[in-house]
Every structure is written in C-alpha cells, then in structure tokens.
Motif scaffolding. Structure first.
Motif, PDB file in Angstrom:
ATOM      1  N   ALA A   1      31.881  31.673 -51.395  1.00 47.86           N
ATOM      2  CA  ALA A   1      31.793  33.279 -51.703  1.00 47.86           C
ATOM      3  C   ALA A   1      30.316  33.478 -51.357  1.00 47.86           C
ATOM      4  CB  ALA A   1      32.211  33.620 -53.118  1.00 47.86           C
ATOM      5  N   PRO A   2      30.352  34.800 -50.849  1.00 50.71           N
ATOM      6  CA  PRO A   2      28.743  35.459 -50.673  1.00 50.71           C
ATOM      7  C   PRO A   2      27.968  35.310 -51.669  1.00 50.71           C
ATOM      8  CG  PRO A   2      30.340  36.935 -49.844  1.00 50.71           C
ATOM      9  CD  PRO A   2      31.250  35.700 -50.367  1.00 50.71           C
ATOM     10  N   SER A   3      26.840  35.161 -51.632  1.00 51.28           N
ATOM     11  CA  SER A   3      25.852  35.240 -52.790  1.00 51.28           C
ATOM     12  C   SER A   3      25.448  36.848 -53.087  1.00 51.28           C
ATOM     13  CB  SER A   3      24.697  34.803 -52.724  1.00 51.28           C
ATOM     14  OG  SER A   3      24.542  33.064 -52.260  1.00 51.28           O
ATOM     15  N   PRO A   4      25.858  37.062 -54.379  1.00 56.30           N
ATOM     16  CA  PRO A   4      25.324  38.463 -54.777  1.00 56.30           C
ATOM     17  C   PRO A   4      24.136  38.844 -54.390  1.00 56.30           C
ATOM     18  CG  PRO A   4      26.523  37.304 -56.537  1.00 56.30           C
ATOM     19  CD  PRO A   4      26.137  36.385 -55.516  1.00 56.30           C
ATOM     20  N   VAL A   5      23.864  40.365 -54.358  1.00 62.32           N
ATOM     21  CA  VAL A   5      22.582  40.997 -54.004  1.00 62.32           C
ATOM     22  C   VAL A   5      22.401  41.790 -55.031  1.00 62.32           C
ATOM     23  CG1 VAL A   5      21.138  42.050 -52.108  1.00 62.32           C
ATOM     24  CG2 VAL A   5      23.225  40.574 -51.536  1.00 62.32           C
ATOM     25  N   ALA A   6      21.178  42.057 -55.781  1.00 64.05           N
ATOM     26  CA  ALA A   6      20.794  42.535 -56.750  1.00 64.05           C
ATOM     27  C   ALA A   6      20.320  43.949 -56.404  1.00 64.05           C
ATOM     28  CB  ALA A   6      19.636  42.146 -57.611  1.00 64.05           C
ATOM     29  N   PRO A   7      21.107  44.971 -56.676  1.00 63.93           N
ATOM     30  CA  PRO A   7      20.716  46.418 -56.289  1.00 63.93           C
ATOM     31  C   PRO A   7      19.518  46.883 -56.720  1.00 63.93           C
ATOM     32  CG  PRO A   7      22.153  46.244 -58.268  1.00 63.93           C
ATOM     33  CD  PRO A   7      22.139  44.811 -58.057  1.00 63.93           C
ATOM     34  N   THR A   8      18.941  46.415 -57.786  1.00 66.46           N
ATOM     35  CA  THR A   8      17.582  46.822 -58.353  1.00 66.46           C
ATOM     36  C   THR A   8      16.278  46.286 -57.614  1.00 66.46           C
ATOM     37  OG1 THR A   8      18.037  45.360 -60.257  1.00 66.46           O
ATOM     38  CG2 THR A   8      18.981  47.652 -60.668  1.00 66.46           C
ATOM     39  N   GLY A   9      15.406  46.987 -58.005  1.00 66.93           N
ATOM     40  CA  GLY A   9      14.105  46.331 -57.491  1.00 66.93           C
ATOM     41  C   GLY A   9      13.116  47.410 -56.830  1.00 66.93           C
ATOM     42  N   TRP A  10      12.075  46.836 -56.335  1.00 68.98           N
ATOM     43  CA  TRP A  10      10.937  47.919 -55.698  1.00 68.98           C
ATOM     44  C   TRP A  10      11.746  48.380 -54.403  1.00 68.98           C
ATOM     45  CZ3 TRP A  10       7.251  50.549 -57.157  1.00 68.98           C
ATOM     46  CH2 TRP A  10       6.533  51.101 -56.241  1.00 68.98           C
ATOM     47  N   HIS A  11      12.513  47.795 -53.832  1.00 73.42           N
ATOM     48  CA  HIS A  11      13.117  48.362 -52.712  1.00 73.42           C
ATOM     49  C   HIS A  11      14.531  48.300 -52.915  1.00 73.42           C
ATOM     50  CE1 HIS A  11       9.235  47.745 -50.646  1.00 73.42           C
ATOM     51  NE2 HIS A  11       9.558  46.592 -50.785  1.00 73.42           N
ATOM     52  N   GLN A  12      15.425  49.299 -52.124  1.00 74.64           N
ATOM     53  CA  GLN A  12      16.768  49.110 -52.280  1.00 74.64           C
ATOM     54  C   GLN A  12      17.415  48.062 -51.636  1.00 74.64           C
ATOM     55  OE1 GLN A  12      19.473  52.640 -52.379  1.00 74.64           O
ATOM     56  NE2 GLN A  12      17.698  53.960 -51.748  1.00 74.64           N
ATOM     57  N   ALA A  13      18.528  47.573 -51.963  1.00 70.88           N
ATOM     58  CA  ALA A  13      19.114  46.485 -51.288  1.00 70.88           C
ATOM     59  C   ALA A  13      19.857  47.084 -49.806  1.00 70.88           C
ATOM     60  CB  ALA A  13      20.171  45.802 -52.051  1.00 70.88           C
ATOM     61  N   GLY A  14      20.171  46.042 -48.984  1.00 68.03           N
ATOM     62  CA  GLY A  14      20.864  46.802 -47.818  1.00 68.03           C
ATOM     63  C   GLY A  14      19.949  47.021 -46.666  1.00 68.03           C
TER      64      GLY A  14
END
Length: 385
Positions: A46-59
C-alpha cells in the motif's frame, strides 16, 4: 448556480461510483471464481499516506515521486460567498478524506491521496491586489480556449496512486462546497512510468515518448529560491500554479524520424541525455557545435527555447500528465514563485520553439496555491481572515 451542463451531478457521480465499486467486488471476489482455481492477484504494498497539513500543502513536492493519477477541477465562487469559510471547510474535509474517516470515501482506502487547493486572481485581488497571484494569465498564441476554460476562482487538484479515488474525492469536496461554487471544467490525467535520472531523481515519459520534467528546482535550496513564496505573510509557504491543457498532433509527430523527433526536444528520446552530451540531469551545452559549425542542440529545440538561463528566469517545478479525452494531449502544470517565470518562458518559446508546432492549448489558468494549514491555522486563513 448550476454546474456546467456537460458534467454529471454530484448525486450521479456518487451513484455511479458506488455501482462500479459494487460491481468490482461481485465480479472479482466471488467464491465461484476461487473454486475455478484462478490465481489470486499478487499483493502489492500500500502506498504510504501523505500528511495534508504542514507549512506547504501536499501534492506539490510530496510525495516523491508524484502519484500516477490526477484530477483537476476548476470552479468559480458565487458573488456573495465568503472564501474564508468555504476554504476552511474544504481543509477540514481534506483532512478527513486523507485520514480515511470521511464516509463519502465509500470504503476506499485513501493511500497516498493528496488534495491541493488554489485560488484564482479575482479572489486574491479581493484580499490584496498587490499580492502574488493577483495577476491574470495573459493570452498567448496557439490557443483555442472556450470562455469557461480560461481562468477561474478555485482549483482543486486531486492526486492518488489509486485512480478510483479521484472522482469519489471530487464528489465529496463538491458536495462540501454545495451551491457556493460553479464548476468550469475538469480534467483527469495520468503520468507515464518513472525513469531513473540519477541522484535519486525520477521523471516520467510523456505521450510523445520523451522524458518530461528533468529540469526543475529539486533541492531544498532551489525550491526556496524558485518555488515557494517567502512572503508577505498572507501567502508565505504557498506558490503559484499555471495550468495548460493541450491537444497533441501525435500522428504528425510520429511521422518524423527519430532524429527529427530528438531535434524537436534537444534530447535523446531513449535516455533523455541532451544532444550536446553529458548526464541526463545536466543542462545542455548550448554553445556546443559540430565540426562544420552546426549547433548540437538546434536553435529551435525545446530545451534551448525553454532554458531558464536563456530566458533569464528561475526554474519551474513542471508536471506533465497524459490525457486522452477528448483527444490525446497533455495537462501541463508548473509551480513557481514568480508568474513571470512562466510567462517569459512561453513568450520566448512562442517565436520558434519546435515543440509548439505539435500543440494547441484548450484550457489555461493560474492560481495562488494557498499556504499549508493545520488545526490552528485553517486552509486559507492567512489570506482570508
């Protein structure tokens, strides 16, 4: 307001998606199929989750490499809609969707799902007309863009390794927004297989067979210089995105010889090495010539016309996704902290870039990708307090 007529309703999308999921379960996982002795599909990690929060947006820079599937939705906000409240709600919905706790996922695992949100120039100007992102994207040549495919107030970029997530997540976010937004256009697309470039970098092949996105701000220092907005505080941690949907004349390009195709790009099709030689990730030696005085990288080659040093701008983080609806093409997305990086580059390309002879642009927009968010700092709160 009503969404564009060519798009199905949110209810229809949910019904269709649920039917597809149910059909897949009954068609592929019945006891009868197991009794026939068919081998079970190989398990994949399964692909690893990517946190949506932080200083920059994910993606944008995360995950690395980028997921294989993408859906962008471009929409307008109603005249009386408060952007801050809507964006905060979307941020909370994104957090729940990426965590897998939103029932609108219909049981799908989020995996490496990312959702990236941007706002168009009109909304930026309502906050502060002096901010980066307040300028509209100008018109260029070789465009055939319908009015609803130019510009927009809101960008929702959805990326995932699992293509089934795209329409489900889009339906959930559009349901969250309700009648406060009016969809302009959407495009689903996919990236080609990743090709190793060295130094831990990879890049995909595009529909023309060439490795795409070799040059860009890859290191943290390069990204701080050319990608992320350092300020003002309302936009710090964000970036500027440009979207260009293009149709490709694949039959005419395929009719060229391999040497002619490589001359269009200025790189070897198989390896991505510049025609002037060297490593894949090294810049082309634009002054290198043959013994009889011809440039190894032709004067109208794409790598020469789009070269940041030649144009006098910074690097873009470029993403190209292959499309086939309604015809074969590319969805080009670039991220940069100065809109001139894109506009000056395309202006320089328009004169003689050989690659543009095989493209026609059918949609175009620019957005301020909002800074990152968390529980204490809702999505969009820096810009729309």
């Amino acid at each position: 307001m009503h969404r564009a007529d060519q798009h199905p309703s949110r209810r229809m999308l949910l019904n269709v998606t649920g039917t597809v999921v149910a059909a897949g379960l009954t068609a592929g996982c019945t006891p009868d199929s197991a009794q026939r002795g068919w081998p079970a599909p190989a398990a994949t990690a399964a692909p690893s989750p990517v946190a949506p929060t932080g200083w920059h947006q994910a993606g944008i820079t995360l995950p690395q490499p980028a997921q294989g599937n993408l859906l962008v939705v471009v929409a307008d906000l109603g005249a009386d809609v408060a952007p801050g409240q809507l964006l905060a709600e979307l941020g909370r919905a994104i957090t729940a969707l990426t965590a897998g706790t939103d029932p609108r996922l219909l049981g799908l695992e989020p995996g490496d799902l990312t959702v990236t949100v941007g706002v168009g120039p009109r909304l930026v100007r309502t906050a502060d007309a002096s901010l980066p992102g307040a300028a509209d994207l100008p018109r260029f040549s070789l465009e055939r863009i319908a009015p609803r495919a130019h510009g927009g107030d809101l960008l929702i970029q959805i990326c995932a390794s699992d293509a089934a997530l795209l329409s489900v997540v889009a339906a959930a976010l559009l349901d969250q927004a309700g009648d406060r937004i009016d969809e302009r256009w959407r495009q689903s697309a996919r990236r080609g297989g990743n090709v190793p470039l060295g130094n831990g970098l990879t890049a995909p092949r595009n529909s023309l067979g060439f490795i795409d996105g070799i040059v860009g701000p890859h290191t943290k220092a390069e990204q701080e210089r050319d990608l992320w907005l350092p300020g003002p505080s309302a936009v710090a941690g964000g970036t500027l995105a440009v979207l260009r949907r293009m149709e490709l004349d694949l039959p005419r390009f395929a009719a060229l010889t391999l040497a002619e195709q490589e001359a269009v790009f200025g790189r070897r099709r198989g390896s991505g090495v510049p025609l002037s030689g060297g490593a894949v990730v090294s810049g082309p030696q634009l002054g290198a010539k043959t013994p009889d005085g011809r440039y190894l990288v032709p004067a109208n080659a794409h790598v020469r016309r789009a070269n940041p040093t030649v144009v006098g701008v910074g690097h873009m983080l470029r993403r190209s996704y292959n499309t086939d609806d309604p015809v074969p093409g590319l969805l080009f997305i670039s991220f940069q902290n100065d809109l001139r990086t894109f506009t000056a580059t395309l202006t320089h390309m328009e004169t003689t870039d050989a690659l543009l002879e095989f493209t026609i642009t059918t949609a175009s927009a620019t957005f301020l990708i909002l800074p990152g968010f968390d529980r204490r700092r809702p999505l969009g709160s820096q810009l729309f307090s």
